[in-house]
Design a protein around this motif. Structure first.
Motif, PDB file in Angstrom:
ATOM      1  N   THR A 126       0.831  -1.207   0.000  1.00  0.00           N
ATOM      2  CA  THR A 126       0.000   0.000   0.000  1.00  0.00           C
ATOM      3  C   THR A 126       0.866   1.258   0.000  1.00  0.00           C
ATOM      4  OG1 THR A 126      -1.757  -1.158   1.200  1.00  0.00           O
ATOM      5  CG2 THR A 126      -1.814   1.237   1.237  1.00  0.00           C
ATOM      6  N   LEU A 127       1.922   1.241   0.795  1.00  0.00           N
ATOM      7  CA  LEU A 127       2.835   2.376   0.836  1.00  0.00           C
ATOM      8  C   LEU A 127       3.505   2.588  -0.515  1.00  0.00           C
ATOM      9  CD1 LEU A 127       4.468   1.746   4.333  1.00  0.00           C
ATOM     10  CD2 LEU A 127       2.985   3.673   3.723  1.00  0.00           C
ATOM     11  N   GLU A 128       3.888   1.519  -1.170  1.00  0.00           N
ATOM     12  CA  GLU A 128       4.504   1.621  -2.492  1.00  0.00           C
ATOM     13  C   GLU A 128       3.558   2.311  -3.473  1.00  0.00           C
ATOM     14  OE1 GLU A 128       7.397   1.050  -3.623  1.00  0.00           O
ATOM     15  OE2 GLU A 128       8.419  -0.490  -2.431  1.00  0.00           O
ATOM     16  N   ALA A 129       2.297   1.873  -3.487  1.00  0.00           N
ATOM     17  CA  ALA A 129       1.320   2.479  -4.395  1.00  0.00           C
ATOM     18  C   ALA A 129       1.104   3.949  -4.075  1.00  0.00           C
ATOM     19  CB  ALA A 129       0.002   1.709  -4.313  1.00  0.00           C
ATOM     20  N   GLU A 130       1.043   4.276  -2.787  1.00  0.00           N
ATOM     21  CA  GLU A 130       0.859   5.662  -2.368  1.00  0.00           C
ATOM     22  C   GLU A 130       2.049   6.516  -2.776  1.00  0.00           C
ATOM     23  OE1 GLU A 130      -1.236   8.788  -0.190  1.00  0.00           O
ATOM     24  OE2 GLU A 130      -1.763   6.943  -1.228  1.00  0.00           O
ATOM     25  N   LEU A 131       3.245   5.979  -2.645  1.00  0.00           N
ATOM     26  CA  LEU A 131       4.446   6.716  -3.042  1.00  0.00           C
ATOM     27  C   LEU A 131       4.452   7.003  -4.540  1.00  0.00           C
ATOM     28  CD1 LEU A 131       7.162   4.955  -0.859  1.00  0.00           C
ATOM     29  CD2 LEU A 131       6.791   7.430  -0.978  1.00  0.00           C
ATOM     30  N   VAL A 132       4.083   6.014  -5.334  1.00  0.00           N
ATOM     31  CA  VAL A 132       4.043   6.212  -6.793  1.00  0.00           C
ATOM     32  C   VAL A 132       3.048   7.315  -7.152  1.00  0.00           C
ATOM     33  CG1 VAL A 132       3.372   5.146  -8.976  1.00  0.00           C
ATOM     34  CG2 VAL A 132       4.812   3.889  -7.365  1.00  0.00           C
ATOM     35  N   HIS A 133       1.856   7.264  -6.521  1.00  0.00           N
ATOM     36  CA  HIS A 133       0.828   8.264  -6.806  1.00  0.00           C
ATOM     37  C   HIS A 133       1.284   9.664  -6.404  1.00  0.00           C
ATOM     38  CE1 HIS A 133      -3.005  10.332  -6.930  1.00  0.00           C
ATOM     39  NE2 HIS A 133      -2.880  10.625  -5.645  1.00  0.00           N
ATOM     40  N   ARG A 134       1.795   9.787  -5.187  1.00  0.00           N
ATOM     41  CA  ARG A 134       2.176  11.112  -4.693  1.00  0.00           C
ATOM     42  C   ARG A 134       3.387  11.667  -5.444  1.00  0.00           C
ATOM     43  NH1 ARG A 134      -0.144  13.128  -0.185  1.00  0.00           N
ATOM     44  NH2 ARG A 134      -1.665  11.787   0.863  1.00  0.00           N
ATOM     45  N   GLN A 135       4.295  10.803  -5.841  1.00  0.00           N
ATOM     46  CA  GLN A 135       5.440  11.258  -6.619  1.00  0.00           C
ATOM     47  C   GLN A 135       4.970  11.807  -7.967  1.00  0.00           C
ATOM     48  OE1 GLN A 135       8.970  11.024  -5.604  1.00  0.00           O
ATOM     49  NE2 GLN A 135       8.941  12.543  -7.249  1.00  0.00           N
ATOM     50  N   ALA A 136       4.004  11.123  -8.573  1.00  0.00           N
ATOM     51  CA  ALA A 136       3.477  11.579  -9.861  1.00  0.00           C
ATOM     52  C   ALA A 136       2.789  12.934  -9.716  1.00  0.00           C
ATOM     53  CB  ALA A 136       2.503  10.552 -10.421  1.00  0.00           C
ATOM     54  N   VAL A 137       2.021  13.114  -8.632  1.00  0.00           N
ATOM     55  CA  VAL A 137       1.351  14.397  -8.391  1.00  0.00           C
ATOM     56  C   VAL A 137       2.378  15.500  -8.198  1.00  0.00           C
ATOM     57  CG1 VAL A 137      -0.100  15.680  -6.774  1.00  0.00           C
ATOM     58  CG2 VAL A 137      -0.738  13.362  -7.450  1.00  0.00           C
ATOM     59  N   ARG A 138       3.411  15.219  -7.411  1.00  0.00           N
ATOM     60  CA  ARG A 138       4.439  16.233  -7.183  1.00  0.00           C
ATOM     61  C   ARG A 138       5.154  16.594  -8.479  1.00  0.00           C
ATOM     62  NH1 ARG A 138       9.868  15.380  -3.653  1.00  0.00           N
ATOM     63  NH2 ARG A 138      10.329  14.147  -5.488  1.00  0.00           N
ATOM     64  N   ASP A 139       5.463  15.583  -9.296  1.00  0.00           N
ATOM     65  CA  ASP A 139       6.135  15.856 -10.562  1.00  0.00           C
ATOM     66  C   ASP A 139       5.280  16.735 -11.470  1.00  0.00           C
ATOM     67  OD1 ASP A 139       8.233  14.348  -9.685  1.00  0.00           O
ATOM     68  OD2 ASP A 139       7.725  12.560 -10.850  1.00  0.00           O
ATOM     69  N   ARG A 140       3.956  16.479 -11.477  1.00  0.00           N
ATOM     70  CA  ARG A 140       3.075  17.287 -12.327  1.00  0.00           C
ATOM     71  C   ARG A 140       3.019  18.734 -11.857  1.00  0.00           C
ATOM     72  NH1 ARG A 140      -0.441  12.795 -12.144  1.00  0.00           N
ATOM     73  NH2 ARG A 140      -1.886  13.890 -10.774  1.00  0.00           N
ATOM     74  N   THR A 141       2.991  18.932 -10.530  1.00  0.00           N
ATOM     75  CA  THR A 141       2.945  20.302 -10.022  1.00  0.00           C
ATOM     76  C   THR A 141       4.226  21.052 -10.367  1.00  0.00           C
ATOM     77  OG1 THR A 141       3.791  19.638  -7.845  1.00  0.00           O
ATOM     78  CG2 THR A 141       1.406  19.670  -8.127  1.00  0.00           C
ATOM     79  N   ARG A 142       5.342  20.361 -10.338  1.00  0.00           N
ATOM     80  CA  ARG A 142       6.602  21.021 -10.684  1.00  0.00           C
ATOM     81  C   ARG A 142       6.683  21.304 -12.180  1.00  0.00           C
ATOM     82  NH1 ARG A 142      11.221  18.318  -6.696  1.00  0.00           N
ATOM     83  NH2 ARG A 142      10.323  19.166  -4.764  1.00  0.00           N
ATOM     84  N   GLU A 143       6.193  20.363 -12.979  1.00  0.00           N
ATOM     85  CA  GLU A 143       6.178  20.590 -14.419  1.00  0.00           C
ATOM     86  C   GLU A 143       5.271  21.756 -14.785  1.00  0.00           C
ATOM     87  OE1 GLU A 143       4.945  16.847 -15.922  1.00  0.00           O
ATOM     88  OE2 GLU A 143       6.863  15.842 -15.479  1.00  0.00           O
ATOM     89  N   ALA A 144       4.222  21.974 -13.977  1.00  0.00           N
ATOM     90  CA  ALA A 144       3.308  23.086 -14.221  1.00  0.00           C
ATOM     91  C   ALA A 144       3.896  24.418 -13.769  1.00  0.00           C
ATOM     92  CB  ALA A 144       1.982  22.834 -13.515  1.00  0.00           C
TER      93      ALA A 144
END
Length: 237
Positions: A126-144
């Protein structure tokens, strides 16, 4: 006051006067409800408490069309002072928290080692899945182009998730390998319980094996010298 939602309300009103629903939508739009527990019922209780303590005050009541009248609040001078002092305290002084995982680990002997390892493996997944999701969200905010400091709490949460995942994964590996200190006794305890031995009898046998000397040392550690006083936050510049 100790509710972080109260500080978030002060922070919103520090920007400009708002009515309660506007405070809620502002916090959610900025993703602050991921770091601060937010629901409309508790928000109203917090607002009334802040008003009672003189940290915010009603600025005006307004009505749009046939909608119910709504109250606009503004921060007071005392509220501004409290917001700054409270934030300095939170940032500078560590506070003892009580994570549910820590509570579970402190009572882990209720379950057998094999079951605990399986449950913790599920947690790691569960932690692995959460990390993947949150990392993707953070990357999108930085790309924006969102400035890092506007969501710096997301980096902190990622670090906590990563550290927990690594620690729990390592614990599972030790249980699987049988190298966790006291695991043999832990296993035998549940074997005796599975064989129908009374729980109090099993407890007595486990305590005898641990030894009175070690139990006394544990009591001494648990009831030892008081904690050092916490550091004081820095004075305002």
């Amino acid at each position: 006051m100790s509710n972080p939602l109260a500080l978030a309300v002060l922070a919103c009103l520090w920007e400009k006067p708002m009515y309660p629903y506007e405070i809620t939508t502002t916090l959610r739009r900025r993703g602050k409800d991921d770091s601060i527990r937010l629901n409309f019922g508790s928000l109203y209780s917090v607002i009334k408490s802040l008003e009672k303590h003189g940290l915010i005050t009603e600025q005006r009541a307004e009505r749009e069309g046939n909608r119910p009248e709504r109250t606009v609040y503004e921060i007071t001078d005392d509220g501004r002072t409290e917001a700054h002092e409270w934030l300095r305290q939170i940032l500078a002084v560590p506070e003892r928290e009580y994570p549910t995982l820590e509570a579970g680990l402190s009572l882990v002997g209720l379950l057998g080692p094999a079951e605990v390892a399986d449950l913790l493996r599920a947690r790691v997944a569960t932690l692995e899945a959460e990390l993947v999701h949150r990392q993707a969200v953070r990357d999108r905010t930085r790309e924006a182009g969102l400035p890092e400091m506007l969501a710096i709490e997301a980096d902190f949460h990622l670090a906590l998730l990563s550290a927990e995942r690594d620690w729990v994964d390592h614990l599972v590996a030790r249980i699987d390998a049988g190298t966790l200190g006291g695991q043999q006794l832990w296993t035998r305890m549940h074997e005796m319980l599975a064989a129908g031995r009374p729980a109090d009898e099993v407890e007595g046998e486990v305590l005898r094996e641990i030894g009175a000397e070690h139990l006394a040392e544990l009591d001494e550690i648990a009831n030892g010298a008081p904690h050092a006083p916490p550091p004081q936050p820095p004075a305002p510049a």
